[in-house]
Design a protein around this motif. Structure first.
Motif, PDB file in Angstrom:
ATOM      1  N   GLU A  41       0.830  -1.215   0.000  1.00 20.05           N
ATOM      2  CA  GLU A  41       0.000   0.000   0.000  1.00 20.05           C
ATOM      3  C   GLU A  41       0.864   1.265   0.000  1.00 20.05           C
ATOM      4  O   GLU A  41       2.033   1.243   0.421  1.00 20.05           O
ATOM      5  N   HIS A  42       0.256   2.352  -0.435  1.00 21.05           N
ATOM      6  CA  HIS A  42       0.915   3.658  -0.436  1.00 21.05           C
ATOM      7  C   HIS A  42      -0.182   4.704  -0.221  1.00 21.05           C
ATOM      8  O   HIS A  42      -0.558   5.435  -1.128  1.00 21.05           O
ATOM      9  N   PRO A  43      -0.722   4.749   1.017  1.00 21.40           N
ATOM     10  CA  PRO A  43      -1.940   5.539   1.236  1.00 21.40           C
ATOM     11  C   PRO A  43      -1.784   7.038   1.008  1.00 21.40           C
ATOM     12  O   PRO A  43      -2.739   7.698   0.598  1.00 21.40           O
ATOM     13  N   HIS A  97      -0.546   9.744 -13.176  1.00 24.24           N
ATOM     14  CA  HIS A  97       0.600   8.848 -12.964  1.00 24.24           C
ATOM     15  C   HIS A  97       1.220   9.260 -11.630  1.00 24.24           C
ATOM     16  O   HIS A  97       1.357  10.454 -11.367  1.00 24.24           O
ATOM     17  N   PRO A  98       1.598   8.290 -10.778  1.00 25.41           N
ATOM     18  CA  PRO A  98       2.195   8.693  -9.492  1.00 25.41           C
ATOM     19  C   PRO A  98       3.621   9.217  -9.661  1.00 25.41           C
ATOM     20  O   PRO A  98       4.155   9.849  -8.749  1.00 25.41           O
ATOM     21  N   LEU A  99       4.236   8.931 -10.813  1.00 25.11           N
ATOM     22  CA  LEU A  99       5.651   9.224 -11.076  1.00 25.11           C
ATOM     23  C   LEU A  99       6.520   8.424 -10.084  1.00 25.11           C
ATOM     24  O   LEU A  99       6.046   8.158  -8.973  1.00 25.11           O
ATOM     25  N   PRO A 100       7.726   8.021 -10.398  1.00 21.47           N
ATOM     26  CA  PRO A 100       8.442   8.353 -11.630  1.00 21.47           C
ATOM     27  C   PRO A 100       7.893   7.584 -12.832  1.00 21.47           C
ATOM     28  O   PRO A 100       7.439   6.460 -12.697  1.00 21.47           O
ATOM     29  N   ARG A 101       7.962   8.240 -14.016  1.00 21.22           N
ATOM     30  CA  ARG A 101       7.556   7.550 -15.243  1.00 21.22           C
ATOM     31  C   ARG A 101       8.801   7.050 -15.946  1.00 21.22           C
ATOM     32  O   ARG A 101       9.894   7.599 -15.751  1.00 21.22           O
TER      33      ARG A 101
HETATM   34  C1  NCD Z   1       5.449   5.398  -6.384  1.00 26.53           C
HETATM   35  C2  NCD Z   1       5.969   4.410  -5.362  1.00 26.53           C
HETATM   36  O1  NCD Z   1       7.017   4.616  -4.741  1.00 26.53           O
HETATM   37  O2  NCD Z   1       5.283   3.414  -5.176  1.00 26.53           O
HETATM   38  N1  NCD Z   1       6.149   6.615  -6.369  1.00 26.53           N
HETATM   39  C3  NCD Z   1       5.677   7.641  -5.585  1.00 26.53           C
HETATM   40  O3  NCD Z   1       5.669   7.565  -4.375  1.00 26.53           O
HETATM   41  N2  NCD Z   1       5.155   8.683  -6.213  1.00 26.53           N
HETATM   42  C4  NCD Z   1       5.297   4.843  -7.738  1.00 26.53           C
HETATM   43  C5  NCD Z   1       6.440   4.117  -8.389  1.00 26.53           C
HETATM   44  O4  NCD Z   1       7.544   4.013  -7.835  1.00 26.53           O
HETATM   45  O5  NCD Z   1       6.219   3.623  -9.494  1.00 26.53           O
END
Ligand code: NCD
Length: 440
Positions: free
Chosen positions: A131-133, A290-294
């Motif tokens: 998760e990445h809330p 897109h959350p980036l990085p792309r």
């Molecule tokens: C994301 C991650 O770390 O999960 N980056 C972020 O926090 N914006 C997305 C990713 O690394 O692809």
């Protein structure tokens, strides 16, 4: 609010999320005028994985609130390189060094373990592919600002849906807001079963799996989003050329292949099935996120398009994370009702850890971590790991007081008190452990 943590997006009620957005919007009106909120407070960034946006925007948010930051941006430079556990590190940092911890770690469930040991609030800045809330809050905030609502919107989730933690938290939250999810995964990188089950069983959401035949039904002749491979030899996802009707789509959320989490098998499958990136073409009404990085998923040619949201998502990370920090540090209180707490965690009794996920913190830090579970269904009995949420592989279950074992779908299995439950792979293992089948 002291003592609260943000480990899963499910730790916040929908009403709290919306209040948090109102607060973030107030912060964003002038980021420089809130330094009176957190003077004297310190946040510690414990990052066991690379990061640009998450760490820097959290640190910027804390500084803008008038607080200070301790940065361990590369835990290889810390005592972790001498073999120190996450558990010991969290104990040390939370006892007087800092008032809040932002943690990023490669093991799933790491932030949940940190909560068990920390004297201060813990924020999950990404735990493995789980998760990445806080990224989800930036993503939802962007949709809320641009679309005015999150209810009933249609969102395409594309790319590496298996390993992207941003996708998992985002999907849970969208499902709770009643959004419709359309999954367009890279072949072989579909949404994991444990995520689909949770979407289905906990939120009643059934993501549509979009493929060429399905899209044939949905498509209209004009206004379409196309996701096409960038290299000519790759298979097009939308082979009938009709695309997905943009009228029905509010946003397309792309993700990068999470190669750092792949084993050799995933790498080979990716290459065998065409590899490379998906690239969205005409955008019309749909926002491109897109959350980036792309990497190659989105051509820089689309950056100037007013519907390209990725740099806005990143910029909005500062006010959103200011609101998260102020809330968890007790300097801003939401009036919204809190979520009913997640089902209780129980300690696993008996021998083996039944969590099937080898990247779960209950395996990677097993000396510091007692295996735990949560019950998600009773008919038949189903349980998930208390750290990483993967479903436990349960054949039969025993009762630690009667020393009887039962089929997990049976009526007696349902009646066993959770704190007396023992999980076995099969009847044979139960017998080896001294359990017997009850006589009728
Ligand atoms: C994301 C991650 O770390 O999960 N980056 C972020 O926090 N914006 C997305 C990713 O690394 O692809």
């Amino acid at each position: 609010m002291q003592g609260r943590h943000l480990v899963s997006i499910d730790d916040l009620s929908l009403a709290e999320i919306l209040e948090l957005f109102e607060q973030a919007r107030r912060f964003s009106e002038d980021l420089r005028s809130w330094a009176h909120l957190c003077p004297g407070l310190i946040s510690a960034s414990l990052f066991y994985e690379p990061s640009t946006r998450t760490r820097l925007s959290f640190e910027s948010a804390m500084l803008r609130l008038g607080g200070g930051v301790l940065t361990a941006a590369d835990m290889r430079m810390s005592s972790a390189s001498k073999g120190e556990s996450l558990a010991d590190t969290v104990r040390v940092v939370s006892e007087g060094y800092a008032d809040i911890i932002v943690l990023r770690h490669p093991s799933e469930g790491a932030a949940r373990l940190a909560v068990d040991l920390s004297a201060v609030p813990v924020v999950n800045g990404g735990d493995g592919s789980h998760e990445h809330p806080t990224q989800t809050l930036c993503d939802l905030y962007t949709l809320w600002i641009e679309k005015g609502t999150l209810e009933g919107i249609d969102v395409v989730l594309a790319g590496d849906l298996r390993y992207s933690r941003t996708i998992h938290s985002f999907a849970y939250a969208l499902a709770r807001f009643g959004a419709n999810l359309i999954c367009v995964p890279h072949q072989g990188f579909e949404m994991p079963n444990y995520v689909l089950k949770r979407l289905r069983e906990e939120y009643g959401a059934e993501p549509v799996r979009a493929d060429a035949s399905r899209l044939g039904d949905l498509a209209s002749e004009s206004d379409a989003v196309y996701l096409t491979p960038q290299k000519p030899h790759q298979l097009s996802l939308f082979t009938d050329g009709s695309g997905l009707p943009v009228d029905k789509v509010d946003a397309v959320y792309m993700t990068r292949p999470q190669t750092e989490r792949w084993g050799a098998e995933s790498e080979q499958n990716f290459l065998r099935l065409g590899g490379g990136a998906l690239s969205p073409e005409p955008l019309r009404n749909a926002l491109l996120m897109h959350p980036l990085p792309r990497r190659d998923e989105i051509s820089p040619d689309l950056d100037a398009n007013p519907r390209s949201m990725y740099f806005k998502q990143a910029a909005r990370g500062v006010p959103v994370r200011m609101a998260i920090l102020a809330m968890l540090l007790g300097r801003w209180e939401s009036k919204a009702p809190r979520i009913a707490s997640l089902d209780r965690k129980y300690e696993v009794l008996g021998g083996d850890n039944p969590c099937p996920n080898s990247n779960c913190i209950s395996h990677t830090e097993q000396r510091h971590c007692k295996a735990t579970f949560r019950i998600t269904a009773k008919h038949p009995l189903r349980a998930v790991c208390g750290y990483c949420s993967h479903e436990l592989a349960i054949g039969v279950v025993g009762c630690s007081t009667t020393r009887h074992f039962h089929d997990r779908g049976s009526a007696p299995a349902r009646k066993i008190r959770p704190d007396h439950l023992v999980f076995f792979r099969d009847a044979e293992q139960a017998v080896t452990m001294g359990y017997t089948a009850p006589t009728r």
